[in-house]
Motif scaffolding. Sequence first.
Motif, mmCIF file in Angstrom:
data_model
loop_
_atom_site.group_PDB
_atom_site.id
_atom_site.type_symbol
_atom_site.label_atom_id
_atom_site.label_comp_id
_atom_site.label_asym_id
_atom_site.label_seq_id
_atom_site.Cartn_x
_atom_site.Cartn_y
_atom_site.Cartn_z
ATOM 1 N N LEU A 180 0.912 -1.288 -0.134
ATOM 2 C CA LEU A 180 -0.034 -0.096 -0.149
ATOM 3 C C LEU A 180 0.830 1.208 0.207
ATOM 4 O O LEU A 180 0.574 2.271 -0.776
ATOM 5 C CB LEU A 180 -0.966 0.047 1.065
ATOM 6 C CG LEU A 180 -1.788 1.265 1.531
ATOM 7 C CD1 LEU A 180 -2.598 1.496 0.159
ATOM 8 C CD2 LEU A 180 -2.404 1.145 2.733
ATOM 9 N N GLN A 181 1.980 1.150 0.940
ATOM 10 C CA GLN A 181 2.726 2.412 1.060
ATOM 11 C C GLN A 181 3.376 2.690 -0.318
ATOM 12 O O GLN A 181 3.512 3.592 -0.689
ATOM 13 C CB GLN A 181 3.720 2.100 2.055
ATOM 14 C CG GLN A 181 4.534 3.422 2.509
ATOM 15 C CD GLN A 181 5.107 3.048 3.860
ATOM 16 O OE1 GLN A 181 5.528 1.780 4.252
ATOM 17 N NE2 GLN A 181 5.257 3.962 4.934
ATOM 18 N N GLU A 182 4.002 1.520 -0.992
ATOM 19 C CA GLU A 182 4.863 1.958 -2.209
ATOM 20 C C GLU A 182 4.038 2.347 -3.454
ATOM 21 O O GLU A 182 4.168 2.992 -4.166
ATOM 22 C CB GLU A 182 5.521 0.613 -2.729
ATOM 23 C CG GLU A 182 6.647 0.233 -1.692
ATOM 24 C CD GLU A 182 7.294 -1.194 -1.873
ATOM 25 O OE1 GLU A 182 6.791 -1.723 -3.078
ATOM 26 O OE2 GLU A 182 8.292 -1.534 -1.193
ATOM 27 N N ALA A 183 2.477 1.716 -3.346
ATOM 28 C CA ALA A 183 1.650 2.090 -4.451
ATOM 29 C C ALA A 183 1.234 3.551 -4.368
ATOM 30 O O ALA A 183 0.890 4.322 -5.320
ATOM 31 C CB ALA A 183 0.363 1.265 -4.436
ATOM 32 N N ASP A 212 6.153 6.765 6.829
ATOM 33 C CA ASP A 212 6.958 7.789 6.163
ATOM 34 C C ASP A 212 6.666 7.877 4.711
ATOM 35 O O ASP A 212 6.362 6.828 4.009
ATOM 36 C CB ASP A 212 8.535 7.390 6.094
ATOM 37 C CG ASP A 212 9.012 7.564 7.533
ATOM 38 O OD1 ASP A 212 8.328 7.619 8.558
ATOM 39 O OD2 ASP A 212 10.291 7.629 7.503
ATOM 40 N N TRP A 213 6.728 9.119 4.057
ATOM 41 C CA TRP A 213 6.524 9.393 2.679
ATOM 42 C C TRP A 213 7.122 10.457 2.131
ATOM 43 O O TRP A 213 7.791 11.390 2.822
ATOM 44 C CB TRP A 213 4.968 9.836 2.390
ATOM 45 C CG TRP A 213 4.553 10.726 3.336
ATOM 46 C CD1 TRP A 213 3.880 10.581 4.468
ATOM 47 C CD2 TRP A 213 4.238 12.136 3.016
ATOM 48 N NE1 TRP A 213 3.355 11.807 5.082
ATOM 49 C CE2 TRP A 213 3.514 12.779 4.118
ATOM 50 C CE3 TRP A 213 4.441 12.922 1.784
ATOM 51 C CZ2 TRP A 213 3.219 14.107 4.388
ATOM 52 C CZ3 TRP A 213 4.108 14.463 1.980
ATOM 53 C CH2 TRP A 213 3.572 14.763 2.955
ATOM 54 N N ASP A 231 5.889 12.160 7.889
ATOM 55 C CA ASP A 231 5.983 11.096 8.797
ATOM 56 C C ASP A 231 4.969 10.983 9.418
ATOM 57 O O ASP A 231 4.587 12.025 10.322
ATOM 58 C CB ASP A 231 7.462 11.311 9.698
ATOM 59 C CG ASP A 231 7.754 9.988 10.412
ATOM 60 O OD1 ASP A 231 6.715 8.871 10.335
ATOM 61 O OD2 ASP A 231 8.731 9.898 11.238
ATOM 62 N N VAL A 232 4.112 10.088 9.564
ATOM 63 C CA VAL A 232 2.982 9.796 10.436
ATOM 64 C C VAL A 232 3.304 9.013 11.623
ATOM 65 O O VAL A 232 3.926 8.066 11.541
ATOM 66 C CB VAL A 232 1.994 8.852 9.420
ATOM 67 C CG1 VAL A 232 0.728 8.539 10.364
ATOM 68 C CG2 VAL A 232 1.409 9.768 8.284
ATOM 69 N N VAL A 233 2.774 9.399 12.791
ATOM 70 C CA VAL A 233 2.838 8.472 14.111
ATOM 71 C C VAL A 233 2.127 7.326 13.919
ATOM 72 O O VAL A 233 0.983 7.315 13.416
ATOM 73 C CB VAL A 233 2.277 9.393 14.996
ATOM 74 C CG1 VAL A 233 2.547 8.664 16.385
ATOM 75 C CG2 VAL A 233 3.136 10.726 15.267
ATOM 76 N N GLY A 234 2.708 6.091 14.384
ATOM 77 C CA GLY A 234 2.112 4.845 14.260
ATOM 78 C C GLY A 234 2.585 3.855 13.291
ATOM 79 O O GLY A 234 3.775 4.320 12.576
ATOM 80 N N HIS A 235 2.305 2.756 13.240
ATOM 81 C CA HIS A 235 2.708 1.733 12.557
ATOM 82 C C HIS A 235 1.514 0.613 11.694
ATOM 83 O O HIS A 235 0.549 1.184 11.994
ATOM 84 C CB HIS A 235 3.252 0.716 13.381
ATOM 85 C CG HIS A 235 4.665 1.352 14.188
ATOM 86 N ND1 HIS A 235 5.830 1.575 13.884
ATOM 87 C CD2 HIS A 235 4.611 1.554 15.516
ATOM 88 C CE1 HIS A 235 6.444 2.080 14.665
ATOM 89 N NE2 HIS A 235 5.840 2.186 15.816
ATOM 90 N N GLY A 236 1.974 0.278 10.609
ATOM 91 C CA GLY A 236 1.140 -0.761 10.279
ATOM 92 C C GLY A 236 0.167 -0.249 9.108
ATOM 93 O O GLY A 236 0.534 0.900 8.533
ATOM 94 N N LEU A 237 -0.991 -0.720 8.706
ATOM 95 C CA LEU A 237 -1.875 -0.337 7.802
ATOM 96 C C LEU A 237 -2.348 0.815 7.955
ATOM 97 O O LEU A 237 -2.650 1.637 7.065
ATOM 98 C CB LEU A 237 -2.872 -1.577 7.728
ATOM 99 C CG LEU A 237 -2.335 -2.691 7.050
ATOM 100 C CD1 LEU A 237 -3.624 -4.003 7.040
ATOM 101 C CD2 LEU A 237 -1.953 -2.477 5.455
ATOM 102 N N GLY A 238 -2.838 1.174 9.238
ATOM 103 C CA GLY A 238 -3.333 2.368 9.798
ATOM 104 C C GLY A 238 -2.613 3.545 9.428
ATOM 105 O O GLY A 238 -2.904 4.483 8.486
ATOM 106 N N ALA A 239 -1.224 3.415 9.594
ATOM 107 C CA ALA A 239 -0.140 4.844 9.263
ATOM 108 C C ALA A 239 -0.097 4.892 8.035
ATOM 109 O O ALA A 239 0.113 5.798 7.300
ATOM 110 C CB ALA A 239 0.893 4.242 10.207
ATOM 111 N N ALA A 240 0.144 3.570 7.069
ATOM 112 C CA ALA A 240 0.363 3.853 5.729
ATOM 113 C C ALA A 240 -0.877 4.561 4.985
ATOM 114 O O ALA A 240 -0.756 5.201 4.137
ATOM 115 C CB ALA A 240 0.398 2.522 4.964
ATOM 116 N N GLY A 241 -2.256 4.077 5.400
ATOM 117 C CA GLY A 241 -3.494 4.641 5.045
ATOM 118 C C GLY A 241 -3.389 6.160 5.287
ATOM 119 O O GLY A 241 -3.889 6.809 4.444
ATOM 120 N N VAL A 242 -3.042 6.610 6.323
ATOM 121 C CA VAL A 242 -3.000 8.041 6.627
ATOM 122 C C VAL A 242 -2.080 8.720 5.957
ATOM 123 O O VAL A 242 -2.168 9.781 5.339
ATOM 124 C CB VAL A 242 -2.826 8.337 8.432
ATOM 125 C CG1 VAL A 242 -2.493 9.560 8.408
ATOM 126 C CG2 VAL A 242 -3.951 7.819 8.997
#
Length: 408
Positions: A180-183, A212-213, A231-242
Amino acid sequence: MNETAVDYEAIFQCLPGMVALLTPDLVYVDANEDFQRLSGRPREELVGRYLFDVFPDNPNDTTATGMRNLHASLLRVVATGERDAMALQRYDVEDPPGEWSERYWSPVNAPVFGPDGKVALLVHRVEEVTELIRLRGGTGSNSRARVLEAELYTRARELQEVNERLRQSHAREREVALALQEAMLPPRRQVRTGRAAVRYRPAVGALNVCGDWYDVVDLVGGNRIGVSVGDVVGHGLGAAGVMGQLRSALSATLLVADGPAQALDVLGRYAHVVDGAESATVATTFIDFDARTVTYSSAGHPPPVLVHPEGRVEFLDQATDPPLDARPDPIPRPQAVTTYTSGATLALYTDGLVERRHEDIDTGLARLAESLVRHRTADPEHLADAVLTELLPPGGATDDTALIIVRL
């Protein structure tokens, strides 16, 4: 009162319980008196030797897993820099040679960090509980001891199965989050050929996919681009979505904003209605190649670095404000501008590149500046690779890292 020097060597030797020091390559550096006595190995048989050469698994027991489990635990500590407490283990000890005695141990492994923030030593602390296991089985009651042993192995197998299921679940989540992040990150072909290089390195560990983005946008009017990292606080799918929501919102805002400060003002208001966007950090720059200026604004993010052709380093830290959605009532963010000459280099990055445990961030920033200056004549692609090689730990960082290098 006069200060008295503390003899830490004497304290180490007198520590209750078995304690040994290992290198990250699992070679003995030292062992206290209890470790030598209870393991049946004098210091000269330990120091300088590989752990599993001294204590191999019992070759006569095909089900022996104690040393394999210990090896995995120690490597986890080296990779993550986190303490690891192991479940009760059975290790058979060879003493005398050719004869193996049944022993039970409760190990804890912890890192010792060096000045560079990397794991320099491992503290391997072990409590031998063999006698406790035997007492629980009853004096002279071999059958009861065997029943207890079977119960222990059953519980250990159950725990291992649960850990394996969790590991597989976390691995799947990591794989999806990375995809998701790379997309949602812009492809390299959107970056101007030969002028800029982008890099993204995910954190090591199944639970450490972060938010991170980076983004590079061609601005309307003139020979200009907008370059951002966040940089979004947090980890996993939730952070990638935000991360994806904030990157997309800022990318659109940059096309109509008067400057980076106004873009971050708008993004901050958007972050207020996005769950999980609280305290996200962003640094945004407008680069005007004709005017040779960099206009910038930062929402709580580490400062971009401008390296001038002669090697002078300028941290762009004159327009720094709190992270997104940090104020209940937003106020206009600051903005600053600096000039450059042809051949200068601009670097934007996330904190995974410069932050290390037990180390002041100024040390990481100085390390980044030194690397950029040392390789400033390289093209952006080679410069980006050199910076990552010099700044990231060999086993990978425990936080995501995004890096953009722009040749001005």
